[in-house]
Design a protein around this motif. Sequence first.
Motif, PDB file in Angstrom:
ATOM      1  N   THR A  82      17.036 -26.434   0.607  1.00 17.70           N
ATOM      2  CA  THR A  82      15.624 -26.107   0.643  1.00 17.70           C
ATOM      3  C   THR A  82      15.429 -24.677   1.099  1.00 17.70           C
ATOM      4  N   ALA A  83      14.233 -24.168   0.929  1.00 20.55           N
ATOM      5  CA  ALA A  83      13.895 -22.797   1.323  1.00 20.55           C
ATOM      6  C   ALA A  83      12.601 -22.828   2.121  1.00 20.55           C
ATOM      7  N   PRO A  84      12.699 -22.923   3.424  1.00 18.31           N
ATOM      8  CA  PRO A  84      11.490 -23.001   4.242  1.00 18.31           C
ATOM      9  C   PRO A  84      10.535 -21.844   3.968  1.00 18.31           C
ATOM     10  N   GLY A  85       9.288 -22.175   3.678  1.00 17.48           N
ATOM     11  CA  GLY A  85       8.282 -21.148   3.458  1.00 17.48           C
ATOM     12  C   GLY A  85       8.257 -20.556   2.065  1.00 17.48           C
ATOM     13  N   LEU A  87      10.412 -23.127  -4.631  1.00 17.57           N
ATOM     14  CA  LEU A  87      11.587 -23.002  -5.496  1.00 17.57           C
ATOM     15  C   LEU A  87      11.354 -23.516  -6.910  1.00 17.57           C
ATOM     16  N   SER A  88      10.158 -23.984  -7.225  1.00 19.36           N
ATOM     17  CA  SER A  88       9.932 -24.684  -8.491  1.00 19.36           C
ATOM     18  C   SER A  88      10.234 -23.826  -9.712  1.00 19.36           C
ATOM     19  N   VAL A 135      33.153 -32.139 -12.747  1.00 15.77           N
ATOM     20  CA  VAL A 135      32.203 -33.011 -12.042  1.00 15.77           C
ATOM     21  C   VAL A 135      31.335 -33.829 -12.983  1.00 15.77           C
ATOM     22  N   LYS A 136      31.474 -33.610 -14.277  1.00 22.32           N
ATOM     23  CA  LYS A 136      30.645 -34.353 -15.227  1.00 22.32           C
ATOM     24  C   LYS A 136      30.861 -35.850 -15.077  1.00 22.32           C
ATOM     25  N   GLY A 137      29.751 -36.567 -15.003  1.00 23.88           N
ATOM     26  CA  GLY A 137      29.802 -38.013 -14.844  1.00 23.88           C
ATOM     27  C   GLY A 137      29.906 -38.464 -13.401  1.00 23.88           C
ATOM     28  N   ARG A 138      30.161 -37.530 -12.493  1.00 25.66           N
ATOM     29  CA  ARG A 138      30.285 -37.890 -11.078  1.00 25.66           C
ATOM     30  C   ARG A 138      29.175 -37.281 -10.236  1.00 25.66           C
ATOM     31  N   PHE A 139      28.777 -36.049 -10.547  1.00 22.97           N
ATOM     32  CA  PHE A 139      27.762 -35.333  -9.772  1.00 22.97           C
ATOM     33  C   PHE A 139      26.471 -35.218 -10.582  1.00 22.97           C
ATOM     34  N   THR A 140      25.359 -35.221  -9.879  1.00 17.36           N
ATOM     35  CA  THR A 140      24.056 -35.039 -10.518  1.00 17.36           C
ATOM     36  C   THR A 140      23.228 -34.054  -9.706  1.00 17.36           C
ATOM     37  N   ILE A 141      22.726 -33.026 -10.378  1.00 18.78           N
ATOM     38  CA  ILE A 141      21.821 -32.078  -9.724  1.00 18.78           C
ATOM     39  C   ILE A 141      20.395 -32.430 -10.096  1.00 18.78           C
ATOM     40  N   SER A 142      19.498 -32.330  -9.125  1.00 14.94           N
ATOM     41  CA  SER A 142      18.091 -32.644  -9.391  1.00 14.94           C
ATOM     42  C   SER A 142      17.224 -31.815  -8.455  1.00 14.94           C
ATOM     43  N   ARG A 143      15.933 -31.782  -8.775  1.00 12.05           N
ATOM     44  CA  ARG A 143      15.016 -31.060  -7.912  1.00 12.05           C
ATOM     45  C   ARG A 143      13.773 -31.895  -7.677  1.00 12.05           C
ATOM     46  N   ASP A 144      13.233 -31.765  -6.478  1.00  9.27           N
ATOM     47  CA  ASP A 144      11.975 -32.413  -6.112  1.00  9.27           C
ATOM     48  C   ASP A 144      11.031 -31.286  -5.721  1.00  9.27           C
ATOM     49  N   LYS A 178       8.911 -31.619  -2.604  1.00  6.55           N
ATOM     50  CA  LYS A 178       9.620 -31.397  -1.342  1.00  6.55           C
ATOM     51  C   LYS A 178      10.284 -30.029  -1.288  1.00  6.55           C
ATOM     52  N   ASN A 179      10.149 -29.280  -2.401  1.00  2.00           N
ATOM     53  CA  ASN A 179      10.752 -27.936  -2.435  1.00  2.00           C
ATOM     54  C   ASN A 179      12.252 -27.993  -2.137  1.00  2.00           C
ATOM     55  N   THR A 180      12.901 -28.943  -2.758  1.00  2.00           N
ATOM     56  CA  THR A 180      14.298 -29.219  -2.446  1.00  2.00           C
ATOM     57  C   THR A 180      15.072 -29.511  -3.719  1.00  2.00           C
ATOM     58  N   ILE A 181      16.318 -29.067  -3.762  1.00  6.29           N
ATOM     59  CA  ILE A 181      17.225 -29.524  -4.808  1.00  6.29           C
ATOM     60  C   ILE A 181      18.326 -30.344  -4.162  1.00  6.29           C
ATOM     61  N   TYR A 182      18.899 -31.203  -4.961  1.00 12.20           N
ATOM     62  CA  TYR A 182      19.906 -32.120  -4.471  1.00 12.20           C
ATOM     63  C   TYR A 182      21.162 -32.036  -5.345  1.00 12.20           C
ATOM     64  N   LEU A 183      22.264 -32.378  -4.738  1.00 15.50           N
ATOM     65  CA  LEU A 183      23.491 -32.603  -5.484  1.00 15.50           C
ATOM     66  C   LEU A 183      24.035 -33.955  -5.043  1.00 15.50           C
ATOM     67  N   GLU A 184      23.850 -34.927  -5.920  1.00 13.62           N
ATOM     68  CA  GLU A 184      24.351 -36.269  -5.665  1.00 13.62           C
ATOM     69  C   GLU A 184      25.807 -36.301  -6.124  1.00 13.62           C
ATOM     70  N   MET A 185      26.703 -36.624  -5.200  1.00 16.13           N
ATOM     71  CA  MET A 185      28.137 -36.600  -5.511  1.00 16.13           C
ATOM     72  C   MET A 185      28.716 -38.005  -5.347  1.00 16.13           C
ATOM     73  N   ASN A 186      29.244 -38.545  -6.401  1.00 20.83           N
ATOM     74  CA  ASN A 186      29.837 -39.878  -6.393  1.00 20.83           C
ATOM     75  C   ASN A 186      31.306 -39.804  -6.790  1.00 20.83           C
ATOM     76  N   SER A 187      32.023 -40.871  -6.514  1.00 20.88           N
ATOM     77  CA  SER A 187      33.450 -40.966  -6.861  1.00 20.88           C
ATOM     78  C   SER A 187      34.210 -39.737  -6.372  1.00 20.88           C
TER      79      SER A 187
END
Length: 122
Positions: free
Chosen positions: A23-26, A29-30, A62-71, A74-83
């Motif tokens: 995230t970037a306070p203040g 990031l959209s 990382v294909k098939g294991r990681f997913t990048i997304s943004r909210d 919440k002004n936040t991006i995520y990296l969901e990491m599985n397996s």
Amino acid sequence: QVHLVESGGGLVQVGGSLRLSCTAPGRTLSTYALGWFRQDPGKEREFVARIGRLGTRYADFVKGRFTISRDNAKNTIYLEMNSLKPEDTAVYYCAANPTGWGGNQPSAYDDWGQGTQVTVSS
């Protein structure tokens, strides 16, 4: 200049999952292109995933294991990491490009976070 703050790293066993946040306070990031990179000591920083005007892109390893997304709410991006694998162990960095056009090279980004450590134990 954007101050990026990563969180969510930690110690996890092989096959486990983690979700990294950036995230970037203040700041909003959209409209930014945002990327995740990782770096092991003694190695070059490598591209993991990005999100921007062209949608999402991933490194082959990382294909098939990681997913990048943004909210944007919440002004936040995520990296969901599985397996997760031991070779995923690294410091993970969030990076931003205000134009919305990112890339797979670190030089495509203007601002970087401090990084968050991910350790996968076998």
